[in-house]
Structures are given as structure tokens and as C-alpha cells.
Design a protein around this motif. Structure first.
Motif, PDB file in Angstrom:
ATOM      1  N   ASP A  74      19.228  -2.803 -53.085  1.00  0.00           N
ATOM      2  CA  ASP A  74      18.367  -2.392 -51.983  1.00  0.00           C
ATOM      3  C   ASP A  74      18.561  -0.912 -51.657  1.00  0.00           C
ATOM      4  O   ASP A  74      17.589  -0.190 -51.428  1.00  0.00           O
ATOM      5  CB  ASP A  74      18.646  -3.253 -50.749  1.00  0.00           C
ATOM      6  N   GLN A  75      19.806  -0.462 -51.655  1.00  0.00           N
ATOM      7  CA  GLN A  75      20.086   0.949 -51.356  1.00  0.00           C
ATOM      8  C   GLN A  75      19.549   1.873 -52.448  1.00  0.00           C
ATOM      9  O   GLN A  75      19.018   2.940 -52.154  1.00  0.00           O
ATOM     10  CB  GLN A  75      21.590   1.166 -51.161  1.00  0.00           C
ATOM     11  N   ARG A  76      19.696   1.458 -53.712  1.00  0.00           N
ATOM     12  CA  ARG A  76      19.142   2.260 -54.811  1.00  0.00           C
ATOM     13  C   ARG A  76      17.624   2.354 -54.696  1.00  0.00           C
ATOM     14  O   ARG A  76      17.038   3.430 -54.898  1.00  0.00           O
ATOM     15  CB  ARG A  76      19.530   1.669 -56.163  1.00  0.00           C
ATOM     16  N   ALA A  77      16.972   1.260 -54.358  1.00  0.00           N
ATOM     17  CA  ALA A  77      15.509   1.254 -54.204  1.00  0.00           C
ATOM     18  C   ALA A  77      15.090   2.159 -53.050  1.00  0.00           C
ATOM     19  O   ALA A  77      14.098   2.892 -53.157  1.00  0.00           O
ATOM     20  CB  ALA A  77      15.018  -0.171 -53.985  1.00  0.00           C
ATOM     21  N   ARG A  78      15.853   2.127 -51.961  1.00  0.00           N
ATOM     22  CA  ARG A  78      15.533   2.994 -50.810  1.00  0.00           C
ATOM     23  C   ARG A  78      15.663   4.472 -51.170  1.00  0.00           C
ATOM     24  O   ARG A  78      14.829   5.281 -50.794  1.00  0.00           O
ATOM     25  CB  ARG A  78      16.469   2.691 -49.642  1.00  0.00           C
ATOM     26  N   LYS A  79      16.741   4.795 -51.892  1.00  0.00           N
ATOM     27  CA  LYS A  79      16.937   6.197 -52.291  1.00  0.00           C
ATOM     28  C   LYS A  79      15.827   6.655 -53.223  1.00  0.00           C
ATOM     29  O   LYS A  79      15.328   7.780 -53.106  1.00  0.00           O
ATOM     30  CB  LYS A  79      18.294   6.371 -52.945  1.00  0.00           C
ATOM     31  N   ALA A  80      15.429   5.787 -54.150  1.00  0.00           N
ATOM     32  CA  ALA A  80      14.349   6.132 -55.066  1.00  0.00           C
ATOM     33  C   ALA A  80      13.041   6.299 -54.312  1.00  0.00           C
ATOM     34  O   ALA A  80      12.262   7.225 -54.598  1.00  0.00           O
ATOM     35  CB  ALA A  80      14.214   5.045 -56.142  1.00  0.00           C
ATOM     36  N   GLU A  81      12.802   5.437 -53.346  1.00  0.00           N
ATOM     37  CA  GLU A  81      11.589   5.520 -52.530  1.00  0.00           C
ATOM     38  C   GLU A  81      11.567   6.809 -51.717  1.00  0.00           C
ATOM     39  O   GLU A  81      10.535   7.484 -51.616  1.00  0.00           O
ATOM     40  CB  GLU A  81      11.535   4.315 -51.612  1.00  0.00           C
ATOM     41  N   GLN A  82      12.723   7.180 -51.150  1.00  0.00           N
ATOM     42  CA  GLN A  82      12.800   8.418 -50.371  1.00  0.00           C
ATOM     43  C   GLN A  82      12.617   9.632 -51.267  1.00  0.00           C
ATOM     44  O   GLN A  82      11.968  10.601 -50.882  1.00  0.00           O
ATOM     45  CB  GLN A  82      14.134   8.509 -49.658  1.00  0.00           C
ATOM     46  N   ALA A  83      13.164   9.584 -52.476  1.00  0.00           N
ATOM     47  CA  ALA A  83      13.021  10.701 -53.412  1.00  0.00           C
ATOM     48  C   ALA A  83      11.564  10.873 -53.824  1.00  0.00           C
ATOM     49  O   ALA A  83      11.069  12.000 -53.919  1.00  0.00           O
ATOM     50  CB  ALA A  83      13.902  10.486 -54.627  1.00  0.00           C
ATOM     51  N   GLN A  84      10.871   9.787 -54.051  1.00  0.00           N
ATOM     52  CA  GLN A  84       9.450   9.868 -54.411  1.00  0.00           C
ATOM     53  C   GLN A  84       8.613  10.345 -53.241  1.00  0.00           C
ATOM     54  O   GLN A  84       7.699  11.132 -53.422  1.00  0.00           O
ATOM     55  CB  GLN A  84       8.946   8.509 -54.886  1.00  0.00           C
ATOM     56  N   GLY A  85       8.950   9.882 -52.064  1.00  0.00           N
ATOM     57  CA  GLY A  85       8.200  10.295 -50.875  1.00  0.00           C
ATOM     58  C   GLY A  85       8.371  11.768 -50.583  1.00  0.00           C
ATOM     59  O   GLY A  85       7.432  12.449 -50.194  1.00  0.00           O
ATOM     60  N   GLY A  86       9.562  12.293 -50.813  1.00  0.00           N
ATOM     61  CA  GLY A  86       9.825  13.709 -50.582  1.00  0.00           C
ATOM     62  C   GLY A  86       9.174  14.595 -51.628  1.00  0.00           C
ATOM     63  O   GLY A  86       8.763  15.713 -51.350  1.00  0.00           O
ATOM     64  N   ALA A  87       9.044  14.095 -52.844  1.00  0.00           N
ATOM     65  CA  ALA A  87       8.463  14.887 -53.925  1.00  0.00           C
ATOM     66  C   ALA A  87       6.938  14.991 -53.814  1.00  0.00           C
ATOM     67  O   ALA A  87       6.348  15.969 -54.245  1.00  0.00           O
ATOM     68  CB  ALA A  87       8.821  14.283 -55.281  1.00  0.00           C
TER      69      ALA A  87
END
Length: 79
Positions: A64-77
Motif C-alpha cells: 500500500d505504501q509503495r502504491a501511494r508513493k508511486a501515485e504521488q510521484a505520478q501526480g507530481g510529474a
């Protein structure tokens, strides 16, 4: 935020507490297992079950934490 994965994690962590606090469900001698009264072997079984449930909860939390970090990275990009 409450997600289905976090609900499963919570259930994995709460289940052993509920099982052990509901003493009337296992406060008996029968059935015995290799001569050990139910009261004792049931509790020992929950040691193993608790370990497995904690491992499952931990792995789900990591995912879940890895998915959240990936989601935040995509949202920021994309901004």
C-alpha cells in the motif's frame, strides 16, 4: 484515507485480540490434541495464526505504501 486494503490490514491485526479476549469460546478441556487440553493448544495455535496475520498485514502495508508513493510521484510529474 480508508481503503479496502487498510480494512483487511485492520482485520488481520484485530482478529487475534478478539479470539483471545473471547475466553468463553475456548475455556474447556475437550477436544484434546495429543493429550493437551483444548484451552492450551488453542492458545498456542493462535500464536502461529497471529504471526501469519501480522506478516500478511505487514506485506499489505508495504504494498500500500509503495502504491501511494508511486501515485504521488505520478501526480507530481503531471502537474
Amino acid at each position: 484515507m480508508v481503503t479496502p486494503v487498510r480494512v483487511v490490514i485492520a482485520l488481520c491485526l484485530v482478529a487475534p485480540f478478539v479470539a483471545m479476549l473471547w475466553v468463553s469460546s475456548y475455556a474447556k478441556v475437550e477436544p484434546t490434541f495429543i493429550g493437551i487440553p483444548f484451552f492450551y493448544w488453542y492458545q498456542m495455535l493462535w500464536v502461529l495464526i497471529s504471526t501469519l496475520l501480522t506478516m500478511i498485514a505487514y506485506k499489505l502495508w508495504q504494498r500500500d505504501q509503495r502504491a501511494r508513493k508511486a501515485e504521488q510521484a505520478q501526480g507530481g510529474a503531471t502537474r
